[in-house]
Design a protein around this motif. Structure first.
Motif, PDB file in Angstrom:
ATOM      1  N   ALA A  20     -12.878   0.554   6.236  1.00 21.80           N
ATOM      2  CA  ALA A  20     -11.889   1.762   6.274  1.00 21.80           C
ATOM      3  C   ALA A  20     -12.317   2.486   7.817  1.00 21.80           C
ATOM      4  CB  ALA A  20     -12.217   3.040   5.115  1.00 21.80           C
ATOM      5  N   VAL A  21     -13.626   2.630   8.055  1.00 19.14           N
ATOM      6  CA  VAL A  21     -13.712   3.004   9.456  1.00 19.14           C
ATOM      7  C   VAL A  21     -13.215   2.249  10.480  1.00 19.14           C
ATOM      8  CG1 VAL A  21     -15.604   3.560  11.257  1.00 19.14           C
ATOM      9  CG2 VAL A  21     -15.986   3.848   8.633  1.00 19.14           C
ATOM     10  N   ARG A  22     -13.243   0.756  10.402  1.00 18.19           N
ATOM     11  CA  ARG A  22     -12.153   0.096  11.476  1.00 18.19           C
ATOM     12  C   ARG A  22     -11.148   0.308  11.520  1.00 18.19           C
ATOM     13  NH1 ARG A  22     -14.811  -4.176   9.694  1.00 18.19           N
ATOM     14  NH2 ARG A  22     -16.273  -4.204  11.541  1.00 18.19           N
ATOM     15  N   THR A  23     -10.403   0.655  10.203  1.00 21.80           N
ATOM     16  CA  THR A  23      -8.742   0.731   9.999  1.00 21.80           C
ATOM     17  C   THR A  23      -8.570   2.017  10.801  1.00 21.80           C
ATOM     18  OG1 THR A  23      -8.788  -0.429   7.862  1.00 21.80           O
ATOM     19  CG2 THR A  23      -6.932   1.026   8.729  1.00 21.80           C
ATOM     20  N   PHE A  24      -9.451   2.984  10.652  1.00 21.60           N
ATOM     21  CA  PHE A  24      -9.203   4.538  11.199  1.00 21.60           C
ATOM     22  C   PHE A  24      -9.359   4.371  12.714  1.00 21.60           C
ATOM     23  CE2 PHE A  24     -11.818   7.616  13.381  1.00 21.60           C
ATOM     24  CZ  PHE A  24     -10.892   8.835  13.136  1.00 21.60           C
ATOM     25  N   ALA A  60     -17.435   6.764  14.601  1.00 18.68           N
ATOM     26  CA  ALA A  60     -16.833   5.869  14.020  1.00 18.68           C
ATOM     27  C   ALA A  60     -16.803   4.587  14.798  1.00 18.68           C
ATOM     28  CB  ALA A  60     -15.403   5.962  13.881  1.00 18.68           C
ATOM     29  N   ARG A  61     -16.904   4.806  16.128  1.00 19.20           N
ATOM     30  CA  ARG A  61     -16.783   3.568  16.767  1.00 19.20           C
ATOM     31  C   ARG A  61     -18.324   3.095  17.367  1.00 19.20           C
ATOM     32  NH1 ARG A  61     -12.366   6.071  21.195  1.00 19.20           N
ATOM     33  NH2 ARG A  61     -10.677   4.898  20.737  1.00 19.20           N
ATOM     34  N   GLU A  62     -19.265   3.995  17.343  1.00 16.62           N
ATOM     35  CA  GLU A  62     -20.642   3.739  17.532  1.00 16.62           C
ATOM     36  C   GLU A  62     -20.912   3.032  16.048  1.00 16.62           C
ATOM     37  OE1 GLU A  62     -24.058   2.750  18.312  1.00 16.62           O
ATOM     38  OE2 GLU A  62     -22.645   3.497  19.644  1.00 16.62           O
ATOM     39  N   LEU A  63     -20.595   3.127  14.765  1.00 15.03           N
ATOM     40  CA  LEU A  63     -20.926   2.559  13.504  1.00 15.03           C
ATOM     41  C   LEU A  63     -20.275   1.218  13.729  1.00 15.03           C
ATOM     42  CD1 LEU A  63     -19.730   5.127  10.686  1.00 15.03           C
ATOM     43  CD2 LEU A  63     -22.116   4.143  10.996  1.00 15.03           C
TER      44      LEU A  63
END
Length: 311
Positions: free
Chosen positions: A5-9, A68-71
């Motif tokens: 979901a984070v990647r989709t965001f 999110a990008r760091e994750l």
């Protein structure tokens, strides 16, 4: 938190539209909307507002974006750390000043493109356990000590026979010799603090003593190589053994002598150990490099214990 979901965001942010993000991710627009909605529900905030131009970040979305990008970067690093061929080759050299460390420096010079993690472990049993578990890829050892055969899934090959030298201070009775025989060492005190019973080097020196009648003392605390060199330099009655490839530096005033030992020359047999099913491509490169640079083993005029695995 759902990493997909984070990647989709992040994909929606970069595409600017849910529809284009869906195409980039090769999923349906409905799947993109569902993932973003799930992430918003988990976070308890709105991340986007829909406009005629597409999807725009809310204030909360702007705050979440760098995290999110760091994750995602952290996830990539985590995968790379264990992915064969992309993670560093992990090799145990026992200590930083010994022959094995020199072999790995030579390998690094020949193959600077291969990333290495060099470790320094102690006893062979936990080292073999880490090889079998995949925690490390290889280790340099003298194998196998009496009563401690290697497991069937651990391979080994002799890569270096390192001659021993006698190290003395300037006032030692043998300090002026160009070489000494093992017979000449009978009756002289050879001090090697830190020989731990049960280790491969303890087994090696036990056999050397038994076969040639030497006197090797391991008494006293082991304060490291600097203290050993200081004591040998100041004590005419003491000498020690060191490997020909061991790199040690001492003050010029110590006047220490490194004297070859002959008739026969005791050599310490270094082998490379690895798990037979280890697929790391750099491991094959290391083995080929060591095979190309290795000299002959068990040559005339040298000695190794009978328990050493033949080359």
């Amino acid at each position: 938190m759902d990493l997909e979901a984070v990647r989709t965001f992040v994909a929606v942010v970069e595409a600017g539209q849910f529809q284009k993000a869906a195409a980039d991710l090769a999923v349906t627009q409905q799947a993109v909307s569902k993932r973003v909605a799930t992430l918003e529900r988990d976070l308890g905030v709105r991340l986007f507002t829909r406009t005629p131009r597409g999807a725009e970040l809310t204030i909360d979305g702007q705050a979440f974006l760098p995290h999110a990008r760091e994750l995602l970067r952290a996830a990539e690093r985590a995968v790379a750390s264990v992915r064969t061929g992309r993670r560093p080759l992990r090799v145990d050299v026992i200590n930083s000043r010994g022959a094995a460390s020199g072999l790995m420096r030579g390998f690094h010079r020949a193959h600077p493109e291969i990333e290495l993690d060099v470790l320094m472990l102690f006893d062979i049993e936990p080292t073999v356990t880490t090889i079998r578990s995949g925690t490390i890829d290889a280790s340099f050892r003298a194998v196998a000590a009496p009563g401690r055969p290697l497991p069937e899934d651990v391979e080994s090959v002799r890569v270096l026979d390192e001659p021993l030298q006698l190290l003395t201070g300037p006032a030692h009775a043998l300090a002026g010799a160009r070489s000494v025989t093992l017979a000449q060492l009978t009756g002289h005190r050879i001090w090697i603090p830190g020989i731990v019973p049960g280790t491969e080097w303890a087994a090696y020196y036990d056999d050397l003593v038994a076969e040639f009648g030497l006197t090797i003392e391991s008494t006293g605390p082991n304060f490291g190589s600097d203290a050993l060199l200081d004591t040998v330099a100041d004590t005419p009655a003491l000498a020690t053994f060191m490997g020909e490839h061991t790199r040690l530096i001492w003050p010029a005033g110590h006047g220490l002598r490194r004297i070859p030992v002959t008739d026969p020359t005791p050599v310490y047999p270094h082998s490379l150990l690895w798990h037979r099913d280890n697929p790391h491509p750099a491991l094959a490169t290391l083995r080929a490099h060591l095979a190309a640079t290795a000299a002959g083993h068990d040559t005339a005029g040298t000695w190794t214990p009978g328990w050493v695995i033949p080359s």
